[in-house]
Design a protein around this motif. Structure first.
Motif, PDB file in Angstrom:
ATOM      1  N   GLN A   1       0.873  -1.159   0.090  1.00  0.00           N
ATOM      2  CA  GLN A   1      -0.016  -0.097   0.076  1.00  0.00           C
ATOM      3  C   GLN A   1       1.010   1.203   0.049  1.00  0.00           C
ATOM      4  OE1 GLN A   1      -0.094  -2.884   1.865  1.00  0.00           O
ATOM      5  NE2 GLN A   1      -2.348  -2.951   2.749  1.00  0.00           N
ATOM      6  N   PHE A   2       1.877   1.182   0.770  1.00  0.00           N
ATOM      7  CA  PHE A   2       2.946   2.364   0.838  1.00  0.00           C
ATOM      8  C   PHE A   2       3.454   2.618  -0.454  1.00  0.00           C
ATOM      9  CE2 PHE A   2       6.338   4.388   3.109  1.00  0.00           C
ATOM     10  CZ  PHE A   2       5.726   5.562   3.624  1.00  0.00           C
ATOM     11  N   THR A   3       3.836   1.489  -1.094  1.00  0.00           N
ATOM     12  CA  THR A   3       4.443   1.717  -2.570  1.00  0.00           C
ATOM     13  C   THR A   3       3.471   2.237  -3.536  1.00  0.00           C
ATOM     14  OG1 THR A   3       5.923  -0.179  -2.074  1.00  0.00           O
ATOM     15  CG2 THR A   3       5.612   0.684  -4.285  1.00  0.00           C
ATOM     16  N   GLN A   4       2.096   1.666  -3.602  1.00  0.00           N
ATOM     17  CA  GLN A   4       1.213   2.242  -4.222  1.00  0.00           C
ATOM     18  C   GLN A   4       0.935   3.557  -4.327  1.00  0.00           C
ATOM     19  OE1 GLN A   4      -0.446   1.024  -6.846  1.00  0.00           O
ATOM     20  NE2 GLN A   4      -0.279  -1.336  -6.595  1.00  0.00           N
ATOM     21  N   LEU A   5       1.000   4.184  -2.803  1.00  0.00           N
ATOM     22  CA  LEU A   5       0.918   5.507  -2.482  1.00  0.00           C
ATOM     23  C   LEU A   5       2.021   6.451  -3.478  1.00  0.00           C
ATOM     24  CD1 LEU A   5      -0.433   8.107  -1.144  1.00  0.00           C
ATOM     25  CD2 LEU A   5       1.130   7.400   0.730  1.00  0.00           C
ATOM     26  N   PHE A   6       3.198   5.933  -3.041  1.00  0.00           N
ATOM     27  CA  PHE A   6       4.240   6.782  -3.571  1.00  0.00           C
ATOM     28  C   PHE A   6       4.401   6.529  -5.263  1.00  0.00           C
ATOM     29  CE2 PHE A   6       5.594   7.279   0.704  1.00  0.00           C
ATOM     30  CZ  PHE A   6       6.705   8.229   0.518  1.00  0.00           C
TER      31      PHE A   6
ATOM     32  N   TYR B   1       1.691   6.842  -7.136  1.00  0.00           N
ATOM     33  CA  TYR B   1       0.509   7.750  -7.407  1.00  0.00           C
ATOM     34  C   TYR B   1       1.128   9.139  -7.309  1.00  0.00           C
ATOM     35  CZ  TYR B   1      -3.484  10.717  -6.863  1.00  0.00           C
ATOM     36  OH  TYR B   1      -4.282  11.713  -7.167  1.00  0.00           O
ATOM     37  N   LEU B   2       1.765   9.191  -6.095  1.00  0.00           N
ATOM     38  CA  LEU B   2       2.560  10.545  -6.102  1.00  0.00           C
ATOM     39  C   LEU B   2       3.502  10.939  -7.115  1.00  0.00           C
ATOM     40  CD1 LEU B   2       3.035  10.478  -2.119  1.00  0.00           C
ATOM     41  CD2 LEU B   2       1.201  12.016  -3.590  1.00  0.00           C
TER      42      LEU B   2
END
Length: 198
Positions: free
Chosen positions: A175-180, A182-183
Motif C-alpha cells: 500500500q505504501f508503494t502504491q501511494l508513492f 501515485y504521488l
C-alpha cells in the motif's frame, strides 16, 4: 585489551601515514566524500525504470536508511563519541565539522541500502553496495574523520533496523508503494511526460 584502546590502535593502523602517496590520498578523499552521491542516483534510476517489485525495494531501502539515520542521530546525541581529530589522534586530510563520530552516517546509509537489497534477494546489487560500504568505511578512516568502531556500529545498526522493518513492510509495503507510485506519477512522472512531449 579493552575495546577503546583496540579501536584507537585499529584506527592508527588504517589512517594515512605521513608517507602516504598523494594519489592514494586523493582517491580516499574522493571515495569518502563523493561515492555517496551514487546511492540516490541509483535508487532514482532503479525506481524510475523498474516494475512494481523494484519500486517497492527502492522505497523500502529508503525507509530503512532514513530510519537508521534517525536512530544514528539519537545515538550520537546520547553517546557523543569524539572524532579522531577532536582527540588529537592521527592525520586528518579534510575539514569536518567536530560533531559525534559514532555511528557513521555514511556507513549507515550504504549498509542500510545493501542489507535491504540482500534481504529482498537482489544479491548482485546488494553485494556490490555492501562492498562499496566497506570501501567508503576504509576511506573515511584513512582520511581521519572516523574510527573503525564507528563503521562497525553503523553496520550493526543498519542490519538491526532492516530486520525490524521486514515484518512491518510485509504488512504495509504494498500500500505504501502504491501511494508513492501515485504521488510520483502526479508530480515527477507528469513533468517527465511534458518534457518528452516538447
Amino acid at each position: 585489551m579493552s575495546l577503546e584502546p583496540f579501536n584507537l590502535q585499529l584506527f592508527l593502523a588504517i589512517n594515512a601515514s605521513p608517507m602516504a602517496h598523494l594519489s592514494t590520498i586523493h582517491l580516499a578523499i574522493f571515495i569518502a566524500n563523493d561515492l555517496l552521491y551514487l546511492i540516490p542516483l541509483f535508487l532514482l534510476a532503479y525506481w524510475a525504470t523498474g516494475d512494481h517489485i523494484q519500486k517497492q525495494i527502492a522505497l523500502k531501502s529508503v525507509c530503512v536508511a532514513l530510519l537508521a539515520l534517525g536512530v544514528a542521530q539519537i545515538i550520537g546525541h546520547v553517546y557523543p563519541h569524539p572524532r579522531p581529530f577532536m582527540m588529537g589522534i592521527g592525520r586528518t586530510l579534510i575539514y569536518h565539522v567536530p560533531d559525534p563520530s559514532f555511528p557513521s552516517d555514511h556507513m549507515t546509509l550504504f549498509s542500510s541500502i545493501a542489507v535491504t537489497f540482500l534481504l529482498s534477494r537482489k544479491y548482485l546489487i546488494g553485494w556490490v553496495i555492501f562492498i562499496m560500504a566497506w570501501i567508503v568505511a576504509w576511506a573515511r578512516i584513512y582520511i581521519g574523520v572516523h574510527f573503525p568502531f564507528d563503521m562497525i556500529g553503523a553496520f550493526i545498526l543498519s542490519i538491526s533496523i532492516a530486520l525490524l522493518m521486514e515484518p512491518v513492510w510485509k504488512k504495509i509495503g504494498d500500500q505504501f508503494t502504491q501511494l508513492f507510485i501515485y504521488l510520483y506519477e502526479m508530480t515527477l512522472g507528469r513533468l517527465l511526460k511534458i518534457n518528452k512531449a516538447n
